[in-house]
Design a protein around this motif. Structure first.
Motif, PDB file in Angstrom:
ATOM      1  N   SER B  27       0.644  -1.308  -0.120  1.00  0.00           N
ATOM      2  CA  SER B  27       0.344  -0.412   0.375  1.00  0.00           C
ATOM      3  C   SER B  27       0.933   1.406  -0.207  1.00  0.00           C
ATOM      4  O   SER B  27       2.030   1.573   0.667  1.00  0.00           O
ATOM      5  CB  SER B  27      -0.684   0.056   1.418  1.00  0.00           C
ATOM      6  OG  SER B  27      -1.208  -0.599   1.336  1.00  0.00           O
ATOM      7  N   THR B  28       0.393   2.078  -0.632  1.00  0.00           N
ATOM      8  CA  THR B  28       1.305   3.905  -0.225  1.00  0.00           C
ATOM      9  C   THR B  28       0.694   4.179   0.538  1.00  0.00           C
ATOM     10  O   THR B  28      -0.617   4.130   1.842  1.00  0.00           O
ATOM     11  CB  THR B  28       0.490   4.775  -1.660  1.00  0.00           C
ATOM     12  OG1 THR B  28      -0.671   5.180  -1.228  1.00  0.00           O
ATOM     13  CG2 THR B  28       0.623   3.852  -3.003  1.00  0.00           C
ATOM     14  N   ARG B  29       1.192   4.990   1.230  1.00  0.00           N
ATOM     15  CA  ARG B  29       0.783   6.129   2.840  1.00  0.00           C
ATOM     16  C   ARG B  29      -0.855   7.073   2.406  1.00  0.00           C
ATOM     17  O   ARG B  29      -1.111   6.574   3.142  1.00  0.00           O
ATOM     18  CB  ARG B  29       2.159   7.227   2.684  1.00  0.00           C
ATOM     19  CG  ARG B  29       3.509   6.418   3.187  1.00  0.00           C
ATOM     20  CD  ARG B  29       4.434   7.248   2.902  1.00  0.00           C
ATOM     21  NE  ARG B  29       5.489   7.009   3.252  1.00  0.00           N
ATOM     22  CZ  ARG B  29       6.448   6.697   2.216  1.00  0.00           C
ATOM     23  NH1 ARG B  29       6.410   6.801   1.393  1.00  0.00           N
ATOM     24  NH2 ARG B  29       7.679   6.179   2.649  1.00  0.00           N
ATOM     25  N   GLU B  62       6.581   3.780  -7.526  1.00  0.00           N
ATOM     26  CA  GLU B  62       5.305   3.600  -8.709  1.00  0.00           C
ATOM     27  C   GLU B  62       5.103   5.217  -9.209  1.00  0.00           C
ATOM     28  O   GLU B  62       5.591   6.175  -8.782  1.00  0.00           O
ATOM     29  CB  GLU B  62       3.873   3.949  -8.421  1.00  0.00           C
ATOM     30  CG  GLU B  62       3.379   1.971  -8.198  1.00  0.00           C
ATOM     31  CD  GLU B  62       2.076   2.061  -7.692  1.00  0.00           C
ATOM     32  OE1 GLU B  62       0.964   3.157  -7.640  1.00  0.00           O
ATOM     33  OE2 GLU B  62       1.405   0.319  -6.994  1.00  0.00           O
ATOM     34  N   GLN B  70       4.574   6.864  -5.876  1.00  0.00           N
ATOM     35  CA  GLN B  70       5.138   7.098  -5.010  1.00  0.00           C
ATOM     36  C   GLN B  70       4.996   5.303  -4.669  1.00  0.00           C
ATOM     37  O   GLN B  70       5.112   4.196  -5.009  1.00  0.00           O
ATOM     38  CB  GLN B  70       3.448   6.312  -4.944  1.00  0.00           C
ATOM     39  CG  GLN B  70       2.056   7.672  -5.762  1.00  0.00           C
ATOM     40  CD  GLN B  70       2.198   7.942  -4.504  1.00  0.00           C
ATOM     41  OE1 GLN B  70       1.498   7.592  -3.340  1.00  0.00           O
ATOM     42  NE2 GLN B  70       0.661   9.358  -4.412  1.00  0.00           N
ATOM     43  N   GLU B  71       5.409   5.544  -3.397  1.00  0.00           N
ATOM     44  CA  GLU B  71       6.171   4.025  -2.828  1.00  0.00           C
ATOM     45  C   GLU B  71       4.632   3.124  -2.393  1.00  0.00           C
ATOM     46  O   GLU B  71       3.923   3.886  -1.450  1.00  0.00           O
ATOM     47  CB  GLU B  71       6.845   4.371  -1.604  1.00  0.00           C
ATOM     48  CG  GLU B  71       8.156   5.033  -2.093  1.00  0.00           C
ATOM     49  CD  GLU B  71       9.167   4.892  -0.966  1.00  0.00           C
ATOM     50  OE1 GLU B  71      10.323   6.200  -1.548  1.00  0.00           O
ATOM     51  OE2 GLU B  71       9.012   5.723   0.289  1.00  0.00           O
ATOM     52  N   ARG B  72       5.046   1.306  -2.560  1.00  0.00           N
ATOM     53  CA  ARG B  72       4.522   0.618  -2.096  1.00  0.00           C
ATOM     54  C   ARG B  72       4.834  -0.021  -0.949  1.00  0.00           C
ATOM     55  O   ARG B  72       5.632  -0.360  -1.339  1.00  0.00           O
ATOM     56  CB  ARG B  72       4.056  -0.182  -2.930  1.00  0.00           C
ATOM     57  CG  ARG B  72       2.774   0.133  -4.153  1.00  0.00           C
ATOM     58  CD  ARG B  72       1.791  -0.765  -4.978  1.00  0.00           C
ATOM     59  NE  ARG B  72       0.522   0.110  -5.536  1.00  0.00           N
ATOM     60  CZ  ARG B  72      -0.341   1.032  -4.348  1.00  0.00           C
ATOM     61  NH1 ARG B  72      -0.822   0.099  -3.717  1.00  0.00           N
ATOM     62  NH2 ARG B  72      -1.079   1.580  -5.531  1.00  0.00           N
TER      63      ARG B  72
END
Ligand SMILES: [Zn+2]
Ligand SMILES: [Zn+2]
Lengths: 429, 429
Positions: B27-29, B62, B70-72
């Motif tokens: 999940s992203t933040r 992403e 965006q970090e997952r």
């Protein structure tokens, strides 16, 4: 599913501040923040909102050496009137409160236990409210809300409707029937009312988890766990009266056999007395409240059959309370309701003697069982408190300078009739 | 009493993020903030803390057109190992999990039902853990915690002690007995473990209120209401097995008569079969698990006495579940435990047939009763999840740059032995 805690907390901040004011009396913003755990900024925002709505006023300004002057805030009692209405099987009691939930007066109307037409019950509600508020138009105009407790299952889906097996009611829309009042009507169930009363004005100042057992024609339990009122998924939690004492036991009016209510509700007491002494003269008392009153009088006069009745009833009650404690591990149970008021002097000590036979040792050690010390009619008081919450929510909804991240949950059962309730607007964060 | 919600929420934020990661996967933040209802800032702080502690790692980055990368995030499974231990009356099952609570292996040790010496049980626990983790020292060093579920009343006052009526234990300090493990030990009760498993890995993704009924030698219910696990004031909530089915009914091992457990626990099934057919050959089976397994086999083979056993047991079980639903108005009940696994195919449909006779109409409409779909040993999984929560709390306690407004509540039962657990330091707001 996402947890609701953050959202609930946001929408409950108002009620927290309100509750703190009832618990602390006149308080500074700092005291309110400390007591509620809310930030100073949140408390300041809510206090400003309440002050501008006339709900709070400044009771005193304290000037301490070296510090800024501190304002002590209190609820403005004369900002409005709230009527709490306790509709039971045998009576309607309407109690007028000021905004600080002080009792100003009440009126009671008897209901015939055999009558079950909704129009008959609604007429009783209206007459009780009329009797309590009086005919003066100025006084009537000050009523900002009416909270009506209905026995049975009051569920909030698709507005409010009431399923009351005692009256054979299905989907009776009580708030529509009360439309002529032209006052916002909040409808809920007595179990939710008595537990809110206990949380705010009873043992809630000492414990976070508790049950209030309501003894009357029907019986049930209001439940609070870790500071939260337990409603259940359909607002039907607390139907302790319809948990088993004895599989295949006495017929219960819910259709099941062996429910607790069939043993410790007022008609259950009569059944027990008939088992003890089928010819006992009190069995000729037709009205339940008269019957229970006479039992109390007969006990005081030393009637031995009634002493046996108390002991058997205490055993049934302790067994039912044991289930409640074993399942929920609550440390405190209070008894309320008219049957409790009549019999608690004799019943509660006998229940305490029986509890060790029914409660698991770990939960028994600190368990307190006692009559509720909430003053007056706890159902009417709780309904007034819900109605006050609802009024504050409307005040918040009406304040213009806020954004609203998600729809605010409203207390179950609030009537959303156009014209009497402002439609939802922007809300507080 | 001040409400604890604000403080609880603060201390539970870590668990919310963790739970969201289990529910959402990588999940992203932003997704975590949306799912938990926490602010982006709070999520960012916790994620930073978890990343620096090696608990999370970045699974993917992403790059969307026009937006920032965006970090997952996902839990780093190899950050450590957690052993969840299910201690029952007849066995110990130790399950090794990675940090993402994936199962790596397990080992089971049989316990003699007649032995009740704490040293004997502790030896079984140690042997099961040894068997599950293996002899490799590197692998043992990776174990960051052991969560041990003990039957009976596990209460956190003055450290952890266990009251287990089945073994006649009083105040046995299990975590001291496990000191030789030199690993942080978290002790709790299986009912708390199964409900946490259900909330995180079962129907908790669809409902906020539920009960998990655990059927084995003993029976009980894990309860969650409005998203909160219900512990009770002494961590003893959920003892549904010791609520009444029948006043003055069958003797129960708690000392009371007529408890639900005496009818639907494994020994209760044997009593019912003896009432149906006192000469039934299965009654010669001494071991409970063998008895229940043979019942399942006999049902498949069409044994008519066992069909009657299922119908009677279903009626008892439906009556007990009816009480749970009438009192708490939960919409969902799952069944777990070894006796449920053996019998659910036949038992659950029969229970559903009986429920309308025991549940109030308002609560019956949407009620679901089904076998739990939590994979594997739900007790061991829940204990591993508690242990992971505890590990994350310690991570937070160890982070230096924070102030600590009030003592953080720790989950009930956590062992605070010096040397294995960092002493409390500054904590997150
Ligand atoms: Zn009933
Ligand atoms: Zn028992």
């Amino acid at each position: 599913m996402a947890r609701h805690t953050a959202r609930d907390l946001r929408s409950e901040n108002r009620f927290e501040v309100l509750h703190a004011l009832f618990e602390l009396g006149p308080s500074t913003r700092q005291e309110l923040a400390r007591h509620t755990g809310l930030s100073q900024a949140t408390v300041a925002t809510l206090v400003t909102e309440f002050l501008s709505g006339g709900v709070l006023h400044i009771a005193a300004v304290e000037r301490n050496t070296g510090g800024r002057p501190q304002e002590r805030l209190t609820i403005a009692p004369d900002r409005g009137r709230i009527v709490g209405v306790d509709v039971a099987e045998t009576y309607v009691d309407a109690v007028v409160h000021d905004l600080a939930l002080g009792v100003l007066g009440h009126a009671e109307v008897a209901l015939d236990e055999e009558e079950n037409d909704p129009a008959y019950v609604v007429d009783g509600i209206v007459r009780a409210i009329d009797g309590a508020v009086g005919a003066d138009a100025t006084e009537r105009a000050r009523v900002i809300g009416v909270g009506v407790s209905m026995p049975g299952h009051v569920h909030p889906d698709a507005g409010v409707s009431v399923f009351a097996p005692n009256w054979d009611w299905h989907d009776v829309r009580i708030e529509e029937l009360l439309e002529d009042l032209a006052i916002p009507v909040y409808v809920d169930n007595p179990l939710k009312a008595v537990i809110l009363s206990e949380m705010w004005f009873g043992v809630g100042n000492a414990v976070d988890s508790m049950a209030v057992v309501n003894l009357g024609t029907g019986v049930g339990a209001g439940i609070a766990l870790d500071g939260s009122l337990i409603r259940g998924i359909t607002n039907n939690a607390g139907e302790w009266g319809h948990t088993l004492l004895e599989l295949d036991g006495r017929a219960c009016r819910c259709g099941r056999r062996g429910c607790v209510e069939a043993y410790v509700g007022a008609p259950g007491l009569r059944t027990t007395l008939a088992e003890i002494d089928p010819g006992h003269p009190l069995l000729r008392q037709q009205r339940q409240r008269d019957f229970v009153e006479r039992v109390a009088q007969g006990l005081a006069a030393g009637d031995p059959a009634l002493s046996v009745l108390v002991l058997r009833t205490a055993r049934y009650l302790a067994a039912g309370l044991g289930d409640l404690v074993n399942l929920l591990d609550v440390p405190h149970i209070t008894l309320t309701g008219w049957a409790s008021e009549a019999l608690a002097d004799r019943l509660v000590p006998a229940v305490r003697d029986e509890l060790p036979h029914h409660v698991l040792p770990g939960s028994l050690a600190g368990l307190v069982v006692e009559p509720s010390r909430v003053p007056g009619n706890a159902v009417a008081l709780g309904m007034a408190a819900f109605t006050l919450q609802q009024f504050l929510t409307r005040l918040g909804l009406a304040s213009p300078a806020r954004t609203r991240p998600r729809p605010d949950p409203e207390p179950a059962g609030f009537s959303r009739r156009a014209g009497t309730v402002p439609s939802p607007g922007p809300d507080a964060a």
